[in-house]
Design a protein around this motif. Sequence first.
Motif, PDB file in Angstrom:
ATOM      1  N   VAL A 425       0.835  -1.204   0.000  1.00  0.00           N
ATOM      2  CA  VAL A 425       0.000   0.000   0.000  1.00  0.00           C
ATOM      3  C   VAL A 425       0.867   1.250   0.000  1.00  0.00           C
ATOM      4  CG1 VAL A 425      -1.725   1.301   1.294  1.00  0.00           C
ATOM      5  CG2 VAL A 425      -1.920  -1.189   1.131  1.00  0.00           C
ATOM      6  N   GLY A 426       1.913   1.252   0.841  1.00  0.00           N
ATOM      7  CA  GLY A 426       2.804   2.406   0.904  1.00  0.00           C
ATOM      8  C   GLY A 426       3.516   2.654  -0.415  1.00  0.00           C
ATOM      9  N   ASP A 427       3.949   1.591  -1.084  1.00  0.00           N
ATOM     10  CA  ASP A 427       4.617   1.736  -2.385  1.00  0.00           C
ATOM     11  C   ASP A 427       3.666   2.361  -3.407  1.00  0.00           C
ATOM     12  OD1 ASP A 427       6.917   0.624  -1.371  1.00  0.00           O
ATOM     13  OD2 ASP A 427       6.621  -1.355  -2.287  1.00  0.00           O
ATOM     14  N   PHE A 428       2.412   1.937  -3.362  1.00  0.00           N
ATOM     15  CA  PHE A 428       1.438   2.493  -4.304  1.00  0.00           C
ATOM     16  C   PHE A 428       1.185   3.969  -4.001  1.00  0.00           C
ATOM     17  CE2 PHE A 428      -2.896   3.468  -5.692  1.00  0.00           C
ATOM     18  CZ  PHE A 428      -2.829   3.105  -7.028  1.00  0.00           C
ATOM     19  N   GLN A 429       1.086   4.299  -2.729  1.00  0.00           N
ATOM     20  CA  GLN A 429       0.895   5.713  -2.361  1.00  0.00           C
ATOM     21  C   GLN A 429       2.010   6.582  -2.916  1.00  0.00           C
ATOM     22  OE1 GLN A 429       0.099   5.234   2.070  1.00  0.00           O
ATOM     23  NE2 GLN A 429      -1.216   6.981   1.597  1.00  0.00           N
ATOM     24  N   ARG A 430       3.243   6.101  -2.780  1.00  0.00           N
ATOM     25  CA  ARG A 430       4.374   6.876  -3.307  1.00  0.00           C
ATOM     26  C   ARG A 430       4.293   6.992  -4.830  1.00  0.00           C
ATOM     27  NH1 ARG A 430       6.694   4.462   1.145  1.00  0.00           N
ATOM     28  NH2 ARG A 430       7.170   2.526   0.048  1.00  0.00           N
ATOM     29  N   GLY A 436      -1.098  13.963  -6.569  1.00  0.00           N
ATOM     30  CA  GLY A 436      -1.689  14.212  -5.264  1.00  0.00           C
ATOM     31  C   GLY A 436      -2.876  15.139  -5.258  1.00  0.00           C
ATOM     32  N   ARG A 437      -3.025  15.972  -6.289  1.00  0.00           N
ATOM     33  CA  ARG A 437      -4.160  16.900  -6.338  1.00  0.00           C
ATOM     34  C   ARG A 437      -5.413  16.254  -6.924  1.00  0.00           C
ATOM     35  NH1 ARG A 437      -2.913  22.145  -5.335  1.00  0.00           N
ATOM     36  NH2 ARG A 437      -0.702  22.705  -5.228  1.00  0.00           N
ATOM     37  N   HIS A 438      -5.258  15.078  -7.505  1.00  0.00           N
ATOM     38  CA  HIS A 438      -6.407  14.414  -8.121  1.00  0.00           C
ATOM     39  C   HIS A 438      -7.371  13.974  -7.016  1.00  0.00           C
ATOM     40  CE1 HIS A 438      -8.810  11.613 -10.466  1.00  0.00           C
ATOM     41  NE2 HIS A 438      -8.201  12.009 -11.576  1.00  0.00           N
ATOM     42  N   VAL A 441      -7.160  10.331  -5.874  1.00  0.00           N
ATOM     43  CA  VAL A 441      -5.941  10.033  -5.108  1.00  0.00           C
ATOM     44  C   VAL A 441      -6.094  10.537  -3.679  1.00  0.00           C
ATOM     45  CG1 VAL A 441      -3.464  10.496  -4.909  1.00  0.00           C
ATOM     46  CG2 VAL A 441      -4.474  10.032  -7.157  1.00  0.00           C
ATOM     47  N   GLN A 442      -6.654  11.717  -3.522  1.00  0.00           N
ATOM     48  CA  GLN A 442      -6.860  12.260  -2.178  1.00  0.00           C
ATOM     49  C   GLN A 442      -7.812  11.383  -1.376  1.00  0.00           C
ATOM     50  OE1 GLN A 442      -8.200  16.264  -2.965  1.00  0.00           O
ATOM     51  NE2 GLN A 442      -6.115  17.072  -3.197  1.00  0.00           N
ATOM     52  N   GLN A 443      -8.871  10.894  -2.032  1.00  0.00           N
ATOM     53  CA  GLN A 443      -9.823  10.021  -1.346  1.00  0.00           C
ATOM     54  C   GLN A 443      -9.143   8.709  -0.935  1.00  0.00           C
ATOM     55  OE1 GLN A 443     -13.140   8.742  -3.725  1.00  0.00           O
ATOM     56  NE2 GLN A 443     -14.333   8.027  -1.973  1.00  0.00           N
ATOM     57  N   PHE A 444      -8.299   8.178  -1.823  1.00  0.00           N
ATOM     58  CA  PHE A 444      -7.582   6.947  -1.501  1.00  0.00           C
ATOM     59  C   PHE A 444      -6.675   7.149  -0.291  1.00  0.00           C
ATOM     60  CE2 PHE A 444      -3.557   4.580  -1.983  1.00  0.00           C
ATOM     61  CZ  PHE A 444      -4.035   3.297  -1.771  1.00  0.00           C
ATOM     62  N   CYS A 445      -5.951   8.236  -0.249  1.00  0.00           N
ATOM     63  CA  CYS A 445      -5.047   8.500   0.874  1.00  0.00           C
ATOM     64  C   CYS A 445      -5.809   8.626   2.191  1.00  0.00           C
ATOM     65  CB  CYS A 445      -4.211   9.752   0.607  1.00  0.00           C
ATOM     66  SG  CYS A 445      -2.977   9.525  -0.715  1.00  0.00           S
ATOM     67  N   ARG A 446      -7.016   9.193   2.131  1.00  0.00           N
ATOM     68  CA  ARG A 446      -7.843   9.270   3.336  1.00  0.00           C
ATOM     69  C   ARG A 446      -8.253   7.861   3.778  1.00  0.00           C
ATOM     70  NH1 ARG A 446     -10.013  13.915   0.765  1.00  0.00           N
ATOM     71  NH2 ARG A 446     -11.754  12.685  -0.105  1.00  0.00           N
ATOM     72  N   ARG A 447      -8.583   7.006   2.804  1.00  0.00           N
ATOM     73  CA  ARG A 447      -8.944   5.620   3.131  1.00  0.00           C
ATOM     74  C   ARG A 447      -7.791   4.906   3.845  1.00  0.00           C
ATOM     75  NH1 ARG A 447     -11.869   2.447  -1.886  1.00  0.00           N
ATOM     76  NH2 ARG A 447     -13.962   3.319  -1.658  1.00  0.00           N
ATOM     77  N   VAL A 448      -6.587   5.126   3.337  1.00  0.00           N
ATOM     78  CA  VAL A 448      -5.420   4.478   3.937  1.00  0.00           C
ATOM     79  C   VAL A 448      -5.221   4.970   5.364  1.00  0.00           C
ATOM     80  CG1 VAL A 448      -2.915   4.204   3.806  1.00  0.00           C
ATOM     81  CG2 VAL A 448      -4.296   4.083   1.722  1.00  0.00           C
ATOM     82  N   ARG A 449      -5.329   6.293   5.581  1.00  0.00           N
ATOM     83  CA  ARG A 449      -5.160   6.839   6.929  1.00  0.00           C
ATOM     84  C   ARG A 449      -6.198   6.262   7.884  1.00  0.00           C
ATOM     85  NH1 ARG A 449      -4.071  11.667   4.077  1.00  0.00           N
ATOM     86  NH2 ARG A 449      -6.223  12.373   4.366  1.00  0.00           N
ATOM     87  N   ASP A 450      -7.436   6.188   7.420  1.00  0.00           N
ATOM     88  CA  ASP A 450      -8.505   5.648   8.269  1.00  0.00           C
ATOM     89  C   ASP A 450      -8.259   4.173   8.597  1.00  0.00           C
ATOM     90  OD1 ASP A 450      -9.731   8.085   8.187  1.00  0.00           O
ATOM     91  OD2 ASP A 450     -11.227   7.526   6.663  1.00  0.00           O
ATOM     92  N   ALA A 451      -7.834   3.409   7.580  1.00  0.00           N
ATOM     93  CA  ALA A 451      -7.583   1.986   7.786  1.00  0.00           C
ATOM     94  C   ALA A 451      -6.442   1.765   8.758  1.00  0.00           C
ATOM     95  CB  ALA A 451      -7.267   1.311   6.453  1.00  0.00           C
TER      96      ALA A 451
END
Length: 458
Positions: A425-430, A436-438, A441-451
């Motif tokens: 997951v971290g590799d994909f985030q990078r 990052g402005r898309h 992508v922002q929604q995905f990063c929020r999902r990761v933080r919540d998880a």
Amino acid sequence: MSREPNHQLAAVMAEAGASNKGLAKRVREVAQRHGEHLGTTHVAVQRWLDGSGIQRQTAAFVAEALSDKLRRRVTPQELGFPGAASAPAPAAVGMRYAGSPAETLNVLDGLTHQRPEDRPSDEHRLPDADVYSAALSWLVSRPDGLPTDAPATRRVGMRDVAAIRAAAGFFMQLDFQFGGGHAHKAFRHYFREDVLPLLGAGYRAKVGEALFQAASEMSQLLAWTAYDSGNHALAGRYMMSTLRLTQVVGDRMMGARILANMSHQANYLGQASRALMLARASVEGGKAGSTPRAMALFAAHEARALSTAQDHRGAARAMNEAERFFERAGSADDPEWLAYMDEAELIGEFCHCFRDLGQGAEAVRFAERAVGLTDPKYARTLGFCRMVLAQSQLLNGDLEAAVTTAGLAVEAGDALESARFQRYVGDFQRAVSAHGRHPAVQQFCRRVRDAMSRLDDE
């Protein structure tokens, strides 16, 4: 103050035919083997026989020395040194290929006192020389043979072996479904308290062979769960010791599997040359005693290592070889531990290969097949395949599809206590950070933080 003579130590020394001077010499040799210097003499041995105290580490060396002499596992408790129990394994223990079965069992006992969370993940990696030496030693080894002089205080039967294998199946399913960190503590306690003692008991030859094979299955699971938890040092020491354990009864298929696991770990850490050497040792060493299904697994790991090394031709050859082996998978009886090696697993290995080779279209095609074929009970594997599909879609330039796929993987796998899944997951985030402005992508990063926050709260 008068002391009680240590009759237990005296009895084991008599059984081993060890004199005071002989035992002192063996203790010094064992200490040197572990990188320690002891000045033990026959005078010290006599003091122990008279009931004097002993340092915890020295007691462990005495037990190992007598284990080597008797060719069975002897614990400090059996020698009348109860305070020496549960001594943690020094960092160096398990970093070399053990010289005897008794040393192997002592090392494994020590490793079960280590927790994956006790040490940073990438610290104390095995030096190349030790890995190469271990692989070569195993490749040219002959079976040690079962101990023939074990005391008959406990007799082991096939029912005991069946219980170990049932437990191994249970722990393997926990690992697949919830990740290596979930049950490692209970697993190592079971191995230490219920498996290792049986290896020093009495048994018929047929039972003994099955017992050591079952113990190797359990030990490799401990290695794998430590690896999945992110402690590569501990995992490497378990793998090295398990490889040596397979030599006792000449279990070439399990030994080759351990080499494949070591290749898998090296590949994960970006050590392509080491991964390739270990995978090839697995393929060559497994030929004599492995089923076609097992050989397909070993060849697939060679393909993974070649893909990391960007050897397109070599990777294609190894994948074709794995396919040919798998076509004959139904022609032999496989051990239970190999049941997970189905078509979905093979396709999953191939999608990793195509991703690493930068072949986006093939990577997407194979990853989609892997996701569709993988049984949900292999939750971690399904999570990996989804993340590889997302990475492959990104490689193909399809950002929105990639983020959607990765989001599904996170939603389904956020409870996995798997350091490897979290790294995917971290590799994909990078990889998507450039976008990052898309909004997706922002929604995905929020999902990761919540998880991750939910995982931390559990």
